[in-house]
Enzyme design. Structure first.
Site, PDB file in Angstrom:
ATOM      1  N   ASP A  10      36.504  38.439  -9.338  1.00  0.00           N
ATOM      2  CA  ASP A  10      37.391  38.041  -8.251  1.00  0.00           C
ATOM      3  C   ASP A  10      36.672  38.315  -6.945  1.00  0.00           C
ATOM      4  OD1 ASP A  10      40.181  36.910  -8.142  1.00  0.00           O
ATOM      5  OD2 ASP A  10      40.259  38.382  -6.522  1.00  0.00           O
ATOM      6  N   ARG A  41      28.131  37.852  -5.065  1.00  0.00           N
ATOM      7  CA  ARG A  41      28.247  37.619  -6.517  1.00  0.00           C
ATOM      8  C   ARG A  41      26.973  38.055  -7.220  1.00  0.00           C
ATOM      9  NH1 ARG A  41      30.020  33.271  -5.863  1.00  0.00           N
ATOM     10  NH2 ARG A  41      32.121  34.074  -6.008  1.00  0.00           N
ATOM     11  N   LYS A  97      20.895  31.304  -1.781  1.00  0.00           N
ATOM     12  CA  LYS A  97      22.142  32.094  -1.745  1.00  0.00           C
ATOM     13  C   LYS A  97      22.080  33.203  -2.803  1.00  0.00           C
ATOM     14  CE  LYS A  97      27.107  31.715  -2.518  1.00  0.00           C
ATOM     15  NZ  LYS A  97      28.215  30.880  -3.006  1.00  0.00           N
ATOM     16  N   TYR A 136      34.080  28.730   0.817  1.00  0.00           N
ATOM     17  CA  TYR A 136      33.818  28.997   2.228  1.00  0.00           C
ATOM     18  C   TYR A 136      32.331  28.912   2.591  1.00  0.00           C
ATOM     19  CZ  TYR A 136      38.619  30.843   2.265  1.00  0.00           C
ATOM     20  OH  TYR A 136      39.987  30.987   2.160  1.00  0.00           O
TER      21      TYR A 136
HETATM   22  P1  ITT Z   1      38.586  32.204 -10.743  1.00  0.00           P
HETATM   23  O1  ITT Z   1      39.132  31.309 -11.800  1.00  0.00           O
HETATM   24  O2  ITT Z   1      37.291  32.859 -11.137  1.00  0.00           O
HETATM   25  O3  ITT Z   1      39.612  33.183 -10.212  1.00  0.00           O
HETATM   26  P2  ITT Z   1      38.750  31.118  -8.043  1.00  0.00           P
HETATM   27  O4  ITT Z   1      38.068  29.989  -7.341  1.00  0.00           O
HETATM   28  O5  ITT Z   1      40.254  31.128  -8.089  1.00  0.00           O
HETATM   29  O6  ITT Z   1      38.159  31.229  -9.518  1.00  0.00           O
HETATM   30  P3  ITT Z   1      38.830  33.727  -6.823  1.00  0.00           P
HETATM   31  O7  ITT Z   1      40.234  33.899  -7.332  1.00  0.00           O
HETATM   32  O8  ITT Z   1      37.846  34.814  -7.070  1.00  0.00           O
HETATM   33  O9  ITT Z   1      38.164  32.408  -7.394  1.00  0.00           O
HETATM   34  O10 ITT Z   1      38.928  33.393  -5.287  1.00  0.00           O
HETATM   35  C1  ITT Z   1      37.829  33.456  -4.482  1.00  0.00           C
HETATM   36  C2  ITT Z   1      38.025  32.582  -3.274  1.00  0.00           C
HETATM   37  O11 ITT Z   1      37.002  32.909  -2.347  1.00  0.00           O
HETATM   38  C3  ITT Z   1      37.899  31.109  -3.603  1.00  0.00           C
HETATM   39  O12 ITT Z   1      38.627  30.327  -2.691  1.00  0.00           O
HETATM   40  C4  ITT Z   1      36.430  30.857  -3.405  1.00  0.00           C
HETATM   41  O13 ITT Z   1      36.186  29.525  -3.041  1.00  0.00           O
HETATM   42  C5  ITT Z   1      36.077  31.847  -2.285  1.00  0.00           C
HETATM   43  N1  ITT Z   1      34.731  32.357  -2.538  1.00  0.00           N
HETATM   44  C6  ITT Z   1      34.378  33.354  -3.386  1.00  0.00           C
HETATM   45  N2  ITT Z   1      33.051  33.465  -3.467  1.00  0.00           N
HETATM   46  C7  ITT Z   1      32.562  32.523  -2.651  1.00  0.00           C
HETATM   47  C8  ITT Z   1      31.262  32.114  -2.355  1.00  0.00           C
HETATM   48  O14 ITT Z   1      30.209  32.642  -2.943  1.00  0.00           O
HETATM   49  N3  ITT Z   1      31.116  31.106  -1.495  1.00  0.00           N
HETATM   50  C9  ITT Z   1      32.168  30.516  -0.924  1.00  0.00           C
HETATM   51  N4  ITT Z   1      33.434  30.818  -1.173  1.00  0.00           N
HETATM   52  C10 ITT Z   1      33.634  31.817  -2.043  1.00  0.00           C
END
Ligand code: ITT
Length: 189
Positions: free
Chosen positions: A70, A173, A167, A146
């Site tokens: 997450d 991550r 990245k 983002y």
């Molecule tokens: P899961 O099924 O793994 O939960 P998710 O997209 O819902 O996938 P999260 O709940 O972890 O992921 O939410 C993370 C949010 O933050 C999500 O909107 C991502 O796009 C953003 N995010 C996380 N890591 C990012 C990254 O490396 N670059 C850009 N945005 C990121």
């Protein structure tokens, strides 16, 4: 003699963008990543750690090592928002409100990732962060989420503008997943 076969980890996520990044971070440790696409019902939680605990509980039926993650974008000038609500916020509003709110505020921000690894009844968590600033306007088509508005410290472009691989050298991550790799390396027979 016990053979040291490369471990296989099942990464459970709805987010296809996370998968190549997880694979790239674990590859140097000889860990193979199998992706299981699943939409989690995310709990109302105050921290990424709590969400990870909930995700880990909901993948108890997966055999072997199972990995979840997450993550979120935290903006101190907005009291940490969108933070744990990053996915929900992006789905609803995209970047517009963040760029507007930051017009007259400090633009510092950081990404944080909490990786959760589970095998049977045991589980472990690993944290990674990357600090930077929010760009004045979105730029770049690489990555996901983002990435087009996040400029890591020491860079003059966004994650979205970075060629594949760049990245992975600094991301939240990658930093969390490298610890997963090191952990698995030490658990091998
Ligand atoms: P899961 O099924 O793994 O939960 P998710 O997209 O819902 O996938 P999260 O709940 O972890 O992921 O939410 C993370 C949010 O933050 C999500 O909107 C991502 O796009 C953003 N995010 C996380 N890591 C990012 C990254 O490396 N670059 C850009 N945005 C990121």
């Amino acid at each position: 003699m016990v053979s040291a076969r490369p471990p296989v980890v099942t990464f459970v996520s709805r987010n296809a963008g996370k998968v190549p990044e997880v694979r790239a971070a674990l590859r140097p440790f000889g860990v193979r990543v199998r992706w299981k696409r699943k939409e989690f019902t995310e709990p109302q939680a105050e921290s990424l750690e709590e969400v990870v605990d909930e995700k880990l509980r909901s993948v108890g039926d997966v055999a072997g090592y199972v990995l979840v993650e997450d993550s979120g974008l935290f903006i101190p000038a907005l009291k940490g928002f969108p933070g744990v609500y990053s996915a929900h916020f992006l789905d609803l509003w995209e970047f517009g409100p963040i760029l507007e709110l930051l017009q007259n505020r400090p633009r510092k921000a950081y990404f944080r990732a909490v990786a959760g690894l589970r095998k049977g009844r045991q589980s472990w968590k690993f944290v990674g962060e990357v600090h930077g600033t929010i760009a004045r306007r979105p730029a770049g088509r690489h990555g996901f989420g983002y990435d087009p508005i996040f400029v890591p410290e020491g860079w003059d472009r966004t994650f979205g503008q970075a060629p594949v691989g760049e990245k992975d050298a600094v991301s939240h991550r990658a930093r969390a997943m490298v610890q997963v790799g090191q952990f698995l390396e030490h658990r091998r027979p």
